[in-house]
Each structure stands twice: as structure tokens, then as C-alpha cells.
Design a protein around this motif. Structure first.
Motif, mmCIF file in Angstrom:
data_model
loop_
_atom_site.group_PDB
_atom_site.id
_atom_site.type_symbol
_atom_site.label_atom_id
_atom_site.label_comp_id
_atom_site.label_asym_id
_atom_site.label_seq_id
_atom_site.Cartn_x
_atom_site.Cartn_y
_atom_site.Cartn_z
ATOM 1 N N THR A 319 0.815 -1.221 0.000
ATOM 2 C CA THR A 319 0.000 0.000 0.000
ATOM 3 C C THR A 319 0.844 1.264 0.000
ATOM 4 N N VAL A 320 2.188 1.145 0.039
ATOM 5 C CA VAL A 320 3.046 2.314 0.209
ATOM 6 C C VAL A 320 4.032 2.434 -0.952
ATOM 7 N N LYS A 321 4.181 3.648 -1.479
ATOM 8 C CA LYS A 321 5.193 3.945 -2.483
ATOM 9 C C LYS A 321 6.217 4.887 -1.865
ATOM 10 N N PHE A 322 7.504 4.486 -1.897
ATOM 11 C CA PHE A 322 8.561 5.266 -1.275
ATOM 12 C C PHE A 322 9.431 5.943 -2.328
ATOM 13 N N SER A 323 9.962 7.107 -1.963
ATOM 14 C CA SER A 323 10.997 7.751 -2.769
ATOM 15 C C SER A 323 11.949 8.469 -1.828
ATOM 16 N N ILE A 324 13.209 8.550 -2.246
ATOM 17 C CA ILE A 324 14.254 9.220 -1.466
ATOM 18 C C ILE A 324 14.783 10.397 -2.279
ATOM 19 N N ILE A 325 14.945 11.560 -1.619
ATOM 20 C CA ILE A 325 15.575 12.713 -2.255
ATOM 21 C C ILE A 325 16.871 12.994 -1.506
ATOM 22 N N ALA A 326 18.008 12.887 -2.220
ATOM 23 C CA ALA A 326 19.312 13.132 -1.619
ATOM 24 C C ALA A 326 20.221 13.758 -2.671
#
Length: 364
Positions: A319-326
Motif C-alpha cells: 500500500t506504500v510507495k517510497f521515494s528518497i531525495i538526496a
């Protein structure tokens, strides 16, 4: 009254449905479905997991989820111990009865009169809970790293602290049909039930996420119910992480392989964003802070900016979509499997070659 487990099982059998098939389609492990049908609460990590899965399973079987949850609550009440004071009725002296009855009748009469006045007021002013009078002073809200949820009105201002002295001021332009807001880089409009990323300062980088949960198409004075999340870069400094806070790769204990997101010559704060496609019990622990547990629904979002790492507990990964900003770059994360209850660390580590790595570590 029929038990909730028996109702689930009977309905499933009447529809000739297989538990394995249901588990795949709604991303809930088979052992949890069996636990619901057998009313075995011991298989669930906590009550929030049980009630969340019970609501999803009921909806899949086309049952009234609220009614099924009511059956579950009734069972809890029946199994609870009866307070000792309820076994016997206390005796009231006949002499005291008039002194009890007369004040009670007066109190009931007063309550009835107040209710009638309140109902009449609501009939004449159906929007009294949301309408702002024309002469009311426009309000200002200072945003922070925490999620901002509020009903705002035309002319209200959102104040955003920056890394330098001063603030960026955003002004609500429109609350009719669509939510409009003035920013230094232009005017942005967000539709009802829409999630929009906004570039405030015109540097082609998303600075905040705005979601509109309620707005009127006929009455501007009702305002708009919005939620706002700030991204990294505006409200907090981007500094290197203290080296002593970063563990060596050899100190990490996990039987699962690490997933490397990026490598660099230094470590720095990063932003993690999670958007939810369905109900999910979600717990997070940022750096050395206390863990926070929240139940998210479809369409809601979560964001955090750890300096070193974050630990995540998730009841249903699908149920979860993750993204990382670095380092001004965005990375989509594919972690866990459908229906899986899991715990993950996303953190900086030091490798033997002197490089710093931002990794995902699955914990047992």
C-alpha cells in the motif's frame, strides 16, 4: 448474534473463494485471514493490525465493514470482566427518592431546552462551523517540518522559514472549486482530492506537497481543507552528518543483503516520502527521536528528513510507495513484498574503502 469470524467464513464459502487467492488480491497474508475467520487475535502484532485487516477483508467480501467491526467490538465487550459493582444494585432509601427525582427532572428539562435552541440555530445557519465572516482578520500560519492540516480561507497566509533570515509568504488566492495559492514563482492551483508538488522559489525543485481534501464549488466562504508537507531545503539547514554517528558496514547485523541507494564522499540529510494507496499502519523513528505510530488512509502522504537514518515499521508494504531525495536527486524505492509486515532501516554507513553509502537494511 453471529460472530464476525463465522460471518467472514460463511460469506467466503458462499462465494466459492479461496484464501490463497484472496491473500494475493488484497495483499494480506493468508495466516492473518485465517486468524480473522477463527477469531484468533494472537497471530496479529497488535489490535490496529487486526482491525485494519478486518476492514479490508470485509470490504473485499462486499460486507458492511462498520457492521463487522461492531461484531468484533461486541465480542470484546462480552469477554471483558464485569465490574464488581454491577453484580448488585445499590439500595436507595425511600426518604431520599424525592430529593433525587426532583433535581433530575429539572436537569432533564434544562437539557431539552438547550437542545431545542441548538437545533434551531443549526437550521438557520447550516454552515456555521466553516463560514468565516467578511470582517474577520486574515490569519497567518507558520509551517514547520510537521504536517500542516487546516481549513484555510481566501487571504490567509502560510509563512515558510528559510535557511537564511526571513520567511517566504504564500497567500491563499482562491477557495472556490479549486484551491489557488500565490507563491514567489507564480500562482498554483490544486483540485479537490488532488496531490500537487509545488516549486516555491522557481529553482525547478519541488519544495512542498499540497493535498486538498475538501472545497466547495458554490461557496467560497467555506474555505478549503488542505494538508501541506514541506520538503528538504527551505525550512532546515543541509549540513553534513556527524561522522561519529555513522556506523561501519561491518557493524551492521542482518541476514538480508543491503540495498545501496547511493554512494558519496560525505553523508548528509536526506528526505524520504511515502504515499499511501490503501490503509496502512505505519510507524517511524527518525534518528534518535521517539518512534511515532500513525494509521494512514488512501491518498495521504508522509515525509521526513533524517540526518543519519530512519527506521520504518509497515503493516502492508503493497500500500506504500517510497521515494528518497538526496543530493538534489530522487530515487524510487522497491522494498518488501505485497502483504508483508516488515521493518526496514534506511541509513548512512561507512565502508572499508572510505565511501559513505545510503542503504536499505531489512531487519528480522
Amino acid at each position: 448474534m453471529e460472530s464476525y469470524g463465522e460471518l467472514l467464513r460463511k460469506t467466503r464459502e458462499e462465494k466459492n473463494l479461496d484464501l490463497d487467492k484472496i491473500a494475493r488480491e488484497i495483499s494480506i497474508e493468508k495466516r492473518y485471514l485465517e486468524g480473522l475467520e477463527s477469531e484468533n487475535s494472537s497471530v496479529f502484532p497488535g489490535e490496529a493490525y487486526l482491525t485494519g485487516f478486518l476492514r479490508n477483508y470485509s470490504a473485499y467480501l462486499e460486507l458492511d465493514s462498520d457492521f463487522v467491526l461492531k461484531l468484533y467490538r461486541n465480542k470484546q465487550i462480552q469477554e471483558a470482566a464485569v465490574p464488581e459493582g454491577l453484580y448488585a444494585k445499590p439500595k436507595v432509601s425511600r426518604i431520599l427518592l424525592p430529593s433525587i427525582i426532583i433535581p433530575s427532572v429539572l436537569i432533564v428539562g434544562v437539557v431539552i431546552v438547550l437542545l431545542i435552541l441548538l437545533l434551531n440555530k443549526n437550521k438557520t445557519d447550516p454552515n456555521a462551523d466553516v463560514v468565516v465572516s467578511a470582517n474577520q482578520r486574515n490569519r497567518q500560519y507558520e509551517l514547520s517540518d510537521k504536517k500542516f492540516i487546516h481549513r484555510v480561507y481566501k487571504g490567509d497566509q502560510l509563512l515558510i522559514p528559510t535557511n537564511k533570515d526571513g520567511q517566504i509568504i504564500l497567500t491563499v488566492r482562491d477557495t472556490l472549486s479549486s484551491f489557488g495559492i500565490d507563491t514567489p514563482s507564480g500562482v498554483y492551483y490544486v483540485e479537490l482530492s488532488e496531490e500537487s508538488e509545488i516549486d516555491i522559489n522557481g529553482d525547478s525543485t519541488s519544495d512542498m506537497i499540497v493535498y486538498v481534501s475538501d472545497i466547495s464549488s458554490t461557496d467560497e466562504s467555506r474555505g478549503a481543507e488542505i494538508s501541506v508537507l514541506l520538503r528538504q531545503g527551505l525550512s532546515r539547514d543541509v549540513a553534513n552528518v556527524l561522522d561519529q554517528d555513522i556506523p561501519f558496514a561491518s557493524e551492521i547485523s542482518s541476514k538480508h543483503p543491503q540495498k545501496v541507494i547511493l554512494e558519496d564522499n560525505r553523508a548528509y540529510p536526506f528526505t524520504i516520502n511515502a504515499s499511501f494507496r490503501g490503509p496502512c499502519l505505519f510507524r517511524d523513528k527518525v534518528d534518535n527521536s521517539e518512534s511515532v505510530e500513525t494509521y494512514f488512509n488512501r491518498g495521504e502522504v508522509f515525509t521526513a528528513t533524517p540526518h543519519n537514518g530512519i527506521r520504518l515499521w509497515i503493516s502492508n508494504n503493497n500500500t506504500v510507495k517510497f521515494s528518497i531525495i538526496a543530493d538534489s536527486k530522487s530515487y524510487d524505492l522497491d522494498i518488501g513484498t505485497a502483504g508483508q509486515v516488515f521493518v526496514e532501516d534506511i541509513k548512512w554507513i561507512k565502508d572499508t574503502d572510505g565511501k559513505y553509502k545510503l542503504v536499505v537494511i531489512e531487519l528480522d
